[in-house]
Write a protein that holds these residues in place. Sequence first.
Motif, PDB file in Angstrom:
ATOM      1  N   CYS A  39       0.811  -1.215   0.000  1.00 53.30           N
ATOM      2  CA  CYS A  39       0.000   0.000   0.000  1.00 53.30           C
ATOM      3  C   CYS A  39       0.843   1.262   0.000  1.00 53.30           C
ATOM      4  N   CYS A  40       2.099   1.171   0.432  1.00 48.26           N
ATOM      5  CA  CYS A  40       2.932   2.375   0.539  1.00 48.26           C
ATOM      6  C   CYS A  40       3.657   2.697  -0.765  1.00 48.26           C
ATOM      7  N   ILE A  41       3.568   1.832  -1.765  1.00 42.00           N
ATOM      8  CA  ILE A  41       4.323   2.040  -2.998  1.00 42.00           C
ATOM      9  C   ILE A  41       3.866   3.295  -3.732  1.00 42.00           C
ATOM     10  N   GLY A  42       2.567   3.627  -3.599  1.00 39.59           N
ATOM     11  CA  GLY A  42       2.080   4.832  -4.258  1.00 39.59           C
ATOM     12  C   GLY A  42       2.783   6.099  -3.798  1.00 39.59           C
ATOM     13  N   VAL A  43       3.330   6.086  -2.589  1.00 40.00           N
ATOM     14  CA  VAL A  43       4.059   7.242  -2.067  1.00 40.00           C
ATOM     15  C   VAL A  43       5.302   7.526  -2.915  1.00 40.00           C
ATOM     16  N   PHE A  44       5.908   6.468  -3.454  1.00 43.10           N
ATOM     17  CA  PHE A  44       7.152   6.612  -4.235  1.00 43.10           C
ATOM     18  C   PHE A  44       6.892   6.739  -5.727  1.00 43.10           C
ATOM     19  N   PHE A  45       5.627   6.708  -6.139  1.00 43.63           N
ATOM     20  CA  PHE A  45       5.282   6.627  -7.553  1.00 43.63           C
ATOM     21  C   PHE A  45       5.881   7.790  -8.353  1.00 43.63           C
ATOM     22  N   THR A  46       5.652   9.005  -7.886  1.00 51.15           N
ATOM     23  CA  THR A  46       6.124  10.187  -8.612  1.00 51.15           C
ATOM     24  C   THR A  46       7.647  10.267  -8.631  1.00 51.15           C
ATOM     25  N   ASP A  47       8.296   9.962  -7.505  1.00 51.73           N
ATOM     26  CA  ASP A  47       9.757  10.012  -7.444  1.00 51.73           C
ATOM     27  C   ASP A  47      10.391   8.979  -8.370  1.00 51.73           C
ATOM     28  N   LEU A  48       9.805   7.800  -8.437  1.00 50.38           N
ATOM     29  CA  LEU A  48      10.342   6.768  -9.329  1.00 50.38           C
ATOM     30  C   LEU A  48      10.151   7.159 -10.788  1.00 50.38           C
ATOM     31  N   SER A 166       6.716   5.769   5.194  1.00 46.99           N
ATOM     32  CA  SER A 166       7.307   5.947   3.864  1.00 46.99           C
ATOM     33  C   SER A 166       7.500   7.420   3.525  1.00 46.99           C
ATOM     34  N   GLN A 167       6.471   8.225   3.779  1.00 47.45           N
ATOM     35  CA  GLN A 167       6.569   9.647   3.450  1.00 47.45           C
ATOM     36  C   GLN A 167       7.616  10.339   4.309  1.00 47.45           C
ATOM     37  N   TYR A 168       7.698   9.977   5.583  1.00 44.21           N
ATOM     38  CA  TYR A 168       8.700  10.579   6.467  1.00 44.21           C
ATOM     39  C   TYR A 168      10.118  10.244   6.000  1.00 44.21           C
TER      40      TYR A 168
END
Length: 490
Positions: A39-48, A166-168
Amino acid sequence: MSQGEAAGRGTAKHQDQGWAWMVLLAAVLLQGLTLGFPCCIGVFFTDLQHEFQASNSQTSWFPSIMVAVLHGGGPLCSILVKRFGCRFVVMLGGLLSGLGMVSSSFCKSISQLYLTAGLITGLGSCFSFQAGVTVLGYYFVRWRTLANAVASTGVSLGFTLWPLLSQYLLDEMGWRNTFLIFGGILLNCCVCGAIMRPIQLASGSLPQSAKPEEEPGSRAEEAQLSNGASPHHPTLQQHTRRTKCFQVLQKYLAFDIFCQNKGYQIYTIGVAWMMMGFALPHVYLVPYAIHNGVEEHKAALLISVIGLINIFIRPFTGLLSGHRVFTGRRIYLFSLAVLLCGLSNFICVISAEFGVLILYCVILSIAMSGIGALLFQVLMDVVEMDRFSSALGLFTILESITLLIGPPLTGFLVDITSDFHYVFYNSSFFLISAALIMGLSFCALERKNKLREASKAHLENPSRYQYSETLTEPKAENRSPPAVEYITSI
């Protein structure tokens, strides 16, 4: 004291008490670490996307592979559990998960992430999760239902905590260092596995299904051998290989049930179709919010809201669905939850303001709680329990295929149109259509079965359903209608 008596005492000592509750705590942590992690992968979506200059479709393959392998690796996990035991498989899964995320921190392309975070971490999570659920069945007998319900709260805890962490970490040290830390965190699955020490069962306590059965085709082989055929004869060897292959498919992928059981067929196809849209909000909600001006830490909070509400709603949904009123009707309750999940997506289309998205997450979480609590319970209702493990194998593989292809196809559509609204349009289409297919099909199937049973009863005892042709019989009008007349109205 005999060895059997000692084993029996060991079972009574460990099941439903003492160390069993430590195993349950480990299972809660395992589900948070494995099922809650994607569920936390969406947090990294834009950076990736920015790091690898990848499209929405290319980036979404990474979480899709992870979730698909997590769900579809069940048959392989079952084979390993049977061969090596639950404790070993849980710890192996922890090692693979940690290795996958540590390797991901050094990736130079998005395709390398498919292998490391997608395949390796997904497979490790599958091993740890499914073996961890299996071991609960050994440690709990009387409180097994309660144990599984408590263990499932780990998923909600994972949904709540992973996005915030993840965001932190992403803000403080970037995605590569965050993935490196995640590798260390996932290694805690090994600690949970170490707690799940094997339990010694008495020989008499093994279920009947665990006893060796006569293998299909064995009589044919014995007949050929008795007629003088050599066991090394090419024809006999080919027949033996085909028989063994059939046995494996029969045991782990119940194609025979799929062809013969209409309820299982409808439910499996319906859930597989549903999964095409079910995972889309989890992958694209955070990028959608950021794309529409929501701050990154607030966008990550949206996923946490879904998990937080799940903690309280899922146990209530499980208790509600277990009431005798819903016995035989859980499929309709499940279809209603899927329908609500699909309709809730239209809220995001109306507005992308943070307050509106919070409302969407609340409604989505309620619907998800119903789906999560009923998904496997309905499967138990439509399949006999002695074939449940086989039915579950085919069920999870078909489910994983649609989980794999759903997000990338939607990402491709977003790339073409540059409009994130299509994420929620697609999700609603698959969810609503799946709910209608399952609900209406089971209604028609139930009606057909009742008509068949009534017709069979009429043929077996026709005298019960014959009307008197004598108009002068005084009690003919006062008789209760025959049972067959009730079948026409549902």
